[in-house]
Write a protein that holds these residues in place. Structure first.
Motif, PDB file in Angstrom:
ATOM      1  N   LEU A   1      33.521  39.082  46.775  1.00 42.17           N
ATOM      2  CA  LEU A   1      34.288  38.701  45.593  1.00 42.17           C
ATOM      3  C   LEU A   1      35.771  38.606  45.947  1.00 42.17           C
ATOM      4  CD1 LEU A   1      34.547  38.088  42.588  1.00 42.17           C
ATOM      5  CD2 LEU A   1      34.653  40.566  42.183  1.00 42.17           C
ATOM      6  N   ARG A   2      36.276  39.543  46.745  1.00 44.34           N
ATOM      7  CA  ARG A   2      37.684  39.518  47.154  1.00 44.34           C
ATOM      8  C   ARG A   2      38.014  38.234  47.911  1.00 44.34           C
ATOM      9  NH1 ARG A   2      41.025  41.097  51.626  1.00 44.34           N
ATOM     10  NH2 ARG A   2      43.088  41.608  50.820  1.00 44.34           N
ATOM     11  N   VAL A   3      37.119  37.811  48.791  1.00 38.27           N
ATOM     12  CA  VAL A   3      37.342  36.581  49.551  1.00 38.27           C
ATOM     13  C   VAL A   3      37.446  35.393  48.603  1.00 38.27           C
ATOM     14  CG1 VAL A   3      36.353  35.014  51.271  1.00 38.27           C
ATOM     15  CG2 VAL A   3      36.224  37.490  51.613  1.00 38.27           C
ATOM     16  N   LEU A   4      36.563  35.325  47.629  1.00 39.17           N
ATOM     17  CA  LEU A   4      36.593  34.256  46.630  1.00 39.17           C
ATOM     18  C   LEU A   4      37.884  34.317  45.814  1.00 39.17           C
ATOM     19  CD1 LEU A   4      35.222  31.950  45.074  1.00 39.17           C
ATOM     20  CD2 LEU A   4      34.143  33.710  43.647  1.00 39.17           C
ATOM     21  N   MET A   5      38.275  35.512  45.382  1.00 38.84           N
ATOM     22  CA  MET A   5      39.491  35.677  44.575  1.00 38.84           C
ATOM     23  C   MET A   5      40.755  35.354  45.375  1.00 38.84           C
ATOM     24  SD  MET A   5      38.672  36.388  41.467  1.00 38.84           S
ATOM     25  CE  MET A   5      37.262  35.308  41.649  1.00 38.84           C
ATOM     26  N   LEU A   6      40.759  35.623  46.675  1.00 37.26           N
ATOM     27  CA  LEU A   6      41.901  35.232  47.520  1.00 37.26           C
ATOM     28  C   LEU A   6      42.021  33.708  47.585  1.00 37.26           C
ATOM     29  CD1 LEU A   6      41.610  37.776  50.466  1.00 37.26           C
ATOM     30  CD2 LEU A   6      43.567  37.524  48.930  1.00 37.26           C
ATOM     31  N   ARG A   7      40.882  33.022  47.752  1.00 35.16           N
ATOM     32  CA  ARG A   7      40.902  31.549  47.764  1.00 35.16           C
ATOM     33  C   ARG A   7      41.388  31.004  46.441  1.00 35.16           C
ATOM     34  NH1 ARG A   7      35.458  28.914  49.310  1.00 35.16           N
ATOM     35  NH2 ARG A   7      36.599  27.135  48.532  1.00 35.16           N
ATOM     36  N   LEU A   8      40.870  31.549  45.348  1.00 38.54           N
ATOM     37  CA  LEU A   8      41.271  31.105  44.016  1.00 38.54           C
ATOM     38  C   LEU A   8      42.756  31.343  43.794  1.00 38.54           C
ATOM     39  CD1 LEU A   8      40.564  30.029  41.205  1.00 38.54           C
ATOM     40  CD2 LEU A   8      39.980  32.372  40.566  1.00 38.54           C
ATOM     41  N   ARG A   9      43.240  32.526  44.165  1.00 40.76           N
ATOM     42  CA  ARG A   9      44.652  32.845  44.020  1.00 40.76           C
ATOM     43  C   ARG A   9      45.520  31.880  44.815  1.00 40.76           C
ATOM     44  NH1 ARG A   9      48.913  33.065  46.424  1.00 40.76           N
ATOM     45  NH2 ARG A   9      50.535  34.416  45.807  1.00 40.76           N
ATOM     46  N   ASP A  10      45.121  31.568  46.044  1.00 45.25           N
ATOM     47  CA  ASP A  10      45.905  30.645  46.876  1.00 45.25           C
ATOM     48  C   ASP A  10      45.933  29.234  46.294  1.00 45.25           C
ATOM     49  OD1 ASP A  10      46.493  32.713  48.589  1.00 45.25           O
ATOM     50  OD2 ASP A  10      45.022  32.126  50.115  1.00 45.25           O
ATOM     51  N   GLU A  11      44.792  28.764  45.792  1.00 48.29           N
ATOM     52  CA  GLU A  11      44.731  27.427  45.181  1.00 48.29           C
ATOM     53  C   GLU A  11      45.576  27.373  43.907  1.00 48.29           C
ATOM     54  OE1 GLU A  11      43.226  24.558  46.222  1.00 48.29           O
ATOM     55  OE2 GLU A  11      42.674  25.583  48.083  1.00 48.29           O
ATOM     56  N   MET A  12      45.466  28.407  43.093  1.00 45.83           N
ATOM     57  CA  MET A  12      46.236  28.452  41.855  1.00 45.83           C
ATOM     58  C   MET A  12      47.733  28.532  42.163  1.00 45.83           C
ATOM     59  SD  MET A  12      45.693  30.875  38.498  1.00 45.83           S
ATOM     60  CE  MET A  12      45.547  32.349  39.458  1.00 45.83           C
ATOM     61  N   ALA A  13      48.110  29.347  43.134  1.00 49.68           N
ATOM     62  CA  ALA A  13      49.519  29.478  43.504  1.00 49.68           C
ATOM     63  C   ALA A  13      50.061  28.145  44.016  1.00 49.68           C
ATOM     64  CB  ALA A  13      49.694  30.564  44.562  1.00 49.68           C
ATOM     65  N   ALA A  14      49.292  27.441  44.827  1.00 46.78           N
ATOM     66  CA  ALA A  14      49.740  26.153  45.350  1.00 46.78           C
ATOM     67  C   ALA A  14      50.009  25.166  44.216  1.00 46.78           C
ATOM     68  CB  ALA A  14      48.703  25.583  46.319  1.00 46.78           C
ATOM     69  N   MET A  15      49.137  25.153  43.221  1.00 44.62           N
ATOM     70  CA  MET A  15      49.307  24.245  42.088  1.00 44.62           C
ATOM     71  C   MET A  15      50.490  24.671  41.222  1.00 44.62           C
ATOM     72  SD  MET A  15      48.652  24.086  38.657  1.00 44.62           S
ATOM     73  CE  MET A  15      48.296  22.908  37.415  1.00 44.62           C
TER      74      MET A  15
END
Length: 148
Positions: free
Chosen positions: A111-125
């Motif tokens: 779950l942490r790996v998924l949340m890190l990806r989501l956080r990075d994508e959201m931050a980029a946007m």
């Protein structure tokens, strides 16, 4: 989920961005137009003034205005200022990392790996979109699947 404070802050800053270059906007006008409780807005704008995001002006023609051009204020920064992190879980935060309670070791948590990806994508946007960018309101979906 964004806190109420963050949503109020974004709406107040959007209001000030719309009035950028036209002089200070009275607190009551912002509160009324954006449906933000006056007392809460007073605290929010004082904090934003301390952070150098808005400028406050006293007197009869006083009020608040952006201290920076809208193009220099990114939504990601607003969220970080008011919420502290873009992550949905504490272990995925880049700036305010904490271990999650009652969880697996971080090295084993998918779950942490998924949340890190989501956080990075959201931050980029969010770090690309500024208060100067037009965000239409009429075309934003309701989140309800109309085909269901």
């Amino acid at each position: 989920m964004l806190s109420q404070r963050t949503r109020y802050t974004i709406r107040a800053l959007q209001h000030l961005a719309d009035a950028f270059g036209q002089g200070p906007v009275r607190l009551d006008a912002i509160a009324r137009a954006q449906n933000i409780p006056r007392k809460f807005l007073t605290v929010i704008l004082a904090e934003l003034a301390r952070d150098g995001i808005v400028a406050s002006h006293r007197g009869r023609d006083g009020g608040y205005e952006l201290a920076l051009p809208p193009v220099d204020i990114r939504y990601g920064d607003i969220i970080r200022i008011t919420r502290g992190s873009l992550a949905l879980v504490p272990c995925a935060s880049r700036n305010a990392h904490e271990h999650c309670e009652n969880c697996l070791p971080e090295s084993e948590c998918r779950l942490r790996v998924l949340m890190l990806r989501l956080r990075d994508e959201m931050a980029a946007m969010l770090d690309q979109v500024t208060l100067a960018d037009p965000i239409p309101t009429a075309t934003i979906g309701t989140g309800v699947d109309e085909h269901a």
